[in-house]
Design a protein around this motif. Sequence first.
Motif, mmCIF file in Angstrom:
data_model
loop_
_atom_site.group_PDB
_atom_site.id
_atom_site.type_symbol
_atom_site.label_atom_id
_atom_site.label_comp_id
_atom_site.label_asym_id
_atom_site.label_seq_id
_atom_site.Cartn_x
_atom_site.Cartn_y
_atom_site.Cartn_z
ATOM 1 N N LEU A 49 0.876 -1.160 0.000
ATOM 2 C CA LEU A 49 0.000 0.000 0.000
ATOM 3 C C LEU A 49 0.917 1.214 0.000
ATOM 4 C CD1 LEU A 49 -2.881 1.165 0.219
ATOM 5 C CD2 LEU A 49 -2.549 1.177 2.713
ATOM 6 N N ARG A 50 0.734 2.065 -1.005
ATOM 7 C CA ARG A 50 1.582 3.255 -1.123
ATOM 8 C C ARG A 50 0.731 4.510 -1.004
ATOM 9 N NH1 ARG A 50 4.956 0.258 -5.452
ATOM 10 N NH2 ARG A 50 6.701 -0.383 -4.170
ATOM 11 N N LEU A 51 1.339 5.542 -0.464
ATOM 12 C CA LEU A 51 0.714 6.848 -0.346
ATOM 13 C C LEU A 51 1.301 7.757 -1.410
ATOM 14 C CD1 LEU A 51 -0.969 8.965 1.307
ATOM 15 C CD2 LEU A 51 1.168 9.430 2.538
ATOM 16 N N LYS A 62 3.467 1.925 -18.509
ATOM 17 C CA LYS A 62 2.626 0.747 -18.291
ATOM 18 C C LYS A 62 3.375 -0.222 -17.390
ATOM 19 C CE LYS A 62 4.186 -1.570 -22.518
ATOM 20 N NZ LYS A 62 4.983 -2.641 -21.944
ATOM 21 N N HIS A 63 2.642 -1.171 -16.859
ATOM 22 C CA HIS A 63 3.219 -2.235 -16.046
ATOM 23 C C HIS A 63 2.827 -3.549 -16.704
ATOM 24 C CE1 HIS A 63 3.992 0.856 -13.061
ATOM 25 N NE2 HIS A 63 2.729 1.232 -13.181
ATOM 26 N N ASP A 64 3.801 -4.251 -17.237
ATOM 27 C CA ASP A 64 3.534 -5.460 -18.008
ATOM 28 C C ASP A 64 2.899 -6.585 -17.191
ATOM 29 O OD1 ASP A 64 4.523 -4.405 -20.410
ATOM 30 O OD2 ASP A 64 6.580 -5.003 -19.915
ATOM 31 N N ASP A 65 3.261 -6.693 -15.913
ATOM 32 C CA ASP A 65 2.835 -7.843 -15.119
ATOM 33 C C ASP A 65 1.958 -7.495 -13.922
ATOM 34 O OD1 ASP A 65 4.374 -9.613 -16.743
ATOM 35 O OD2 ASP A 65 6.169 -8.940 -15.681
ATOM 36 N N ASP A 66 1.606 -6.221 -13.747
ATOM 37 C CA ASP A 66 0.944 -5.812 -12.509
ATOM 38 C C ASP A 66 -0.250 -4.898 -12.754
ATOM 39 O OD1 ASP A 66 3.002 -6.822 -10.464
ATOM 40 O OD2 ASP A 66 4.235 -5.615 -11.808
ATOM 41 N N ASP A 67 -1.386 -5.206 -12.102
ATOM 42 C CA ASP A 67 -2.505 -4.282 -12.032
ATOM 43 C C ASP A 67 -2.148 -3.213 -10.988
ATOM 44 O OD1 ASP A 67 -3.887 -6.048 -13.699
ATOM 45 O OD2 ASP A 67 -4.967 -6.982 -12.039
ATOM 46 N N GLU A 68 -2.837 -2.075 -11.066
ATOM 47 C CA GLU A 68 -2.554 -0.972 -10.144
ATOM 48 C C GLU A 68 -3.876 -0.324 -9.725
ATOM 49 O OE1 GLU A 68 0.822 2.542 -10.115
ATOM 50 O OE2 GLU A 68 -0.004 1.911 -12.030
ATOM 51 N N VAL A 95 -9.010 0.762 -11.031
ATOM 52 C CA VAL A 95 -7.945 -0.210 -11.283
ATOM 53 C C VAL A 95 -7.510 -0.104 -12.735
ATOM 54 C CG1 VAL A 95 -7.324 -2.657 -11.362
ATOM 55 C CG2 VAL A 95 -8.770 -1.796 -9.505
ATOM 56 N N VAL A 96 -6.209 0.100 -12.939
ATOM 57 C CA VAL A 96 -5.617 0.062 -14.274
ATOM 58 C C VAL A 96 -5.012 -1.335 -14.433
ATOM 59 C CG1 VAL A 96 -3.863 1.015 -15.820
ATOM 60 C CG2 VAL A 96 -5.119 2.536 -14.269
ATOM 61 N N PRO A 97 -5.539 -2.131 -15.379
ATOM 62 C CA PRO A 97 -5.035 -3.490 -15.561
ATOM 63 C C PRO A 97 -3.608 -3.509 -16.121
ATOM 64 C CG PRO A 97 -7.184 -3.211 -16.630
ATOM 65 C CD PRO A 97 -6.684 -1.857 -16.246
ATOM 66 N N LYS A 98 -2.919 -4.593 -15.854
ATOM 67 C CA LYS A 98 -1.560 -4.751 -16.372
ATOM 68 C C LYS A 98 -1.564 -4.590 -17.888
ATOM 69 C CE LYS A 98 -1.961 -9.754 -16.272
ATOM 70 N NZ LYS A 98 -1.496 -10.946 -15.579
ATOM 71 N N ILE A 112 -3.544 10.287 -2.472
ATOM 72 C CA ILE A 112 -4.122 9.034 -2.951
ATOM 73 C C ILE A 112 -3.422 7.840 -2.304
ATOM 74 C CG2 ILE A 112 -4.656 10.094 -5.183
ATOM 75 C CD1 ILE A 112 -2.423 8.229 -6.346
ATOM 76 N N LEU A 113 -4.096 6.709 -2.360
ATOM 77 C CA LEU A 113 -3.494 5.430 -1.998
ATOM 78 C C LEU A 113 -3.365 4.607 -3.264
ATOM 79 C CD1 LEU A 113 -5.506 4.511 1.218
ATOM 80 C CD2 LEU A 113 -3.166 5.395 1.081
ATOM 81 N N MET A 114 -2.316 3.810 -3.333
ATOM 82 C CA MET A 114 -2.087 2.901 -4.446
ATOM 83 C C MET A 114 -1.832 1.507 -3.881
ATOM 84 S SD MET A 114 0.466 5.447 -6.474
ATOM 85 C CE MET A 114 0.999 6.133 -4.903
ATOM 86 N N MET A 115 -2.485 0.519 -4.432
ATOM 87 C CA MET A 115 -2.244 -0.866 -4.047
ATOM 88 C C MET A 115 -1.702 -1.577 -5.277
ATOM 89 S SD MET A 115 -2.355 -3.299 -1.744
ATOM 90 C CE MET A 115 -3.547 -3.035 -0.458
ATOM 91 N N GLU A 116 -0.575 -2.240 -5.099
ATOM 92 C CA GLU A 116 0.083 -2.922 -6.216
ATOM 93 C C GLU A 116 1.025 -3.973 -5.658
ATOM 94 O OE1 GLU A 116 1.301 0.742 -7.852
ATOM 95 O OE2 GLU A 116 2.947 1.031 -6.477
ATOM 96 N N THR A 117 1.552 -4.829 -6.510
ATOM 97 C CA THR A 117 2.487 -5.842 -6.020
ATOM 98 C C THR A 117 3.775 -5.168 -5.563
ATOM 99 O OG1 THR A 117 3.538 -6.267 -8.151
ATOM 100 C CG2 THR A 117 1.585 -7.576 -7.614
#
Length: 126
Positions: A49-51, A62-68, A95-98, A112-117
């Motif tokens: 979880l990022r702020l 873009k993120h090839d392997d990760d949703d955001e 949600v922005v898909p990978k 904002i908060l961001m949840m990602e791998t």
Amino acid sequence: MNQPDDYPYTTHLNILFPSLSVIDIPSVVSQVQAKWFNQTLCKVNDSVLRLGVMQGEYHWHKHDDDDELFFVLDGRFIIDLEGQSIELEPQQGYVVPKGVVHRTRAPERAVILMMETAAIVPTGDP
């Protein structure tokens, strides 16, 4: 794509709040002076979880392997996709898909908060 050092963003990937501690977002936000600030708050399983405290534009990437996931706490936050823009108000998320090219912007200061791998590269994949 440019190297992360080419971007004028303040990004902290260290975990600020370990497990079994209170996550105090207002205390972090009150200390932010940078226009584009990103701090990892905590880790949950394989995700973080990022702020984000930001004003201005991020670059297209873009993120090839990760949703955001983006979730707005305060302010107005815009996610530009190819062909459309999504405008988020407080208490809204998206949600922005990978693999989807996107750019984020905040016309005024937004929190904002961001949840990602945990493995995601915040500036995007080449």
